[in-house]
Enzyme design. Sequence first.
Site, mmCIF file in Angstrom:
data_model
loop_
_atom_site.group_PDB
_atom_site.id
_atom_site.type_symbol
_atom_site.label_atom_id
_atom_site.label_comp_id
_atom_site.label_asym_id
_atom_site.label_seq_id
_atom_site.Cartn_x
_atom_site.Cartn_y
_atom_site.Cartn_z
ATOM 1 N N ASP A 31 0.821 -1.218 0.000
ATOM 2 C CA ASP A 31 0.000 0.000 0.000
ATOM 3 C C ASP A 31 0.855 1.269 0.000
ATOM 4 O O ASP A 31 1.942 1.300 0.575
ATOM 5 C CB ASP A 31 -0.918 -0.016 1.239
ATOM 6 C CG ASP A 31 -1.998 1.046 1.146
ATOM 7 O OD1 ASP A 31 -2.403 1.394 0.016
ATOM 8 O OD2 ASP A 31 -2.436 1.526 2.205
ATOM 9 N N ASN A 79 -10.999 -2.710 -4.926
ATOM 10 C CA ASN A 79 -10.235 -1.765 -5.745
ATOM 11 C C ASN A 79 -10.894 -1.460 -7.104
ATOM 12 O O ASN A 79 -10.483 -0.531 -7.797
ATOM 13 C CB ASN A 79 -8.792 -2.252 -5.955
ATOM 14 C CG ASN A 79 -7.926 -2.127 -4.704
ATOM 15 O OD1 ASN A 79 -7.033 -2.929 -4.460
ATOM 16 N ND2 ASN A 79 -8.172 -1.107 -3.889
#
Length: 248
Positions: A31, A79
Amino acid sequence: MKFSPFKRKKQDAPQTDGAYEIPSHIALIMDGNGRWAARRGLPRSAGHAAGAETFRRVATYCKEIGVRYLTVYAFSTENWKRPPDEVGAIMELLERYLKEATDKMERDRVKLKFFGDLSALSDGLRALIHDTEEISARFDGVQVNICVNYGGRDEIIRAARLWRERADDGAELTEESFGGFMYSAGIPDPDLVIRPGGEMRVSNFLLWQAAYSELYFTDTLWPDFTPRELDKAIKAYNSRERRFGGVL
Ligand code: IPE
Ligand code: IPE
Ligand code: MG
């Protein structure tokens, strides 16, 4: 004592560098790509490209130090909420990585596996994934599990459906038998889950498997994550007392 990078070892688990045990299975939430790019005035896709390079470096390092399983979160079931051009850029990077990986596999002896609902991916990408898994199945170096269109809840629901469809009549439902329907069937649970990027949450990653994983968070954004950062995480892991609910 000064902390030194781990040396390459070829022996049975647990691997050590003399001072530290190398976790058999490391899971990584990759991330911070978008913020890395934004800080440089670059489009988010540039952050994903930089993140893909970091993944190559870290995977190679894991192999060198004797990590047996590396599971990375590349794209979550959530996502898809991102703008289509960003999703497209991530899928293209994945495709590029796979094409390159199939060329080098023989040399690297990396076994690649994919966790996630691949039915949502393009035919081309799915075919590449299928070929890559097939070619690399015989390799015995590090096993890298790439989570694409992966969600921990989705995985559990899928396992429940598979159980209903495929379990033998009268089969006993246990953690072990149910776990056999997870993407991770046959793979030990992660010892260590690392999340760069500063967020302290699991974001639907390995909900079943991480029941007793040690968690390590760092503010370093994924594209800036280095093998030295991994050393730090492993060092922290070595300072943890794993009790699994018992007493020592
Ligand atoms: C992680 O980086 C990559 C994916 C989720 C695909 P992000 O894109 O989430 O980066 P930040 O969190 O916005 O910085
Ligand atoms: C987790 O990162 C998913 C991946 C790294 C692939 P996100 O950026 O999607 O997580 P949230 O939205 O911050 O929870
Ligand atoms: Mg993020």
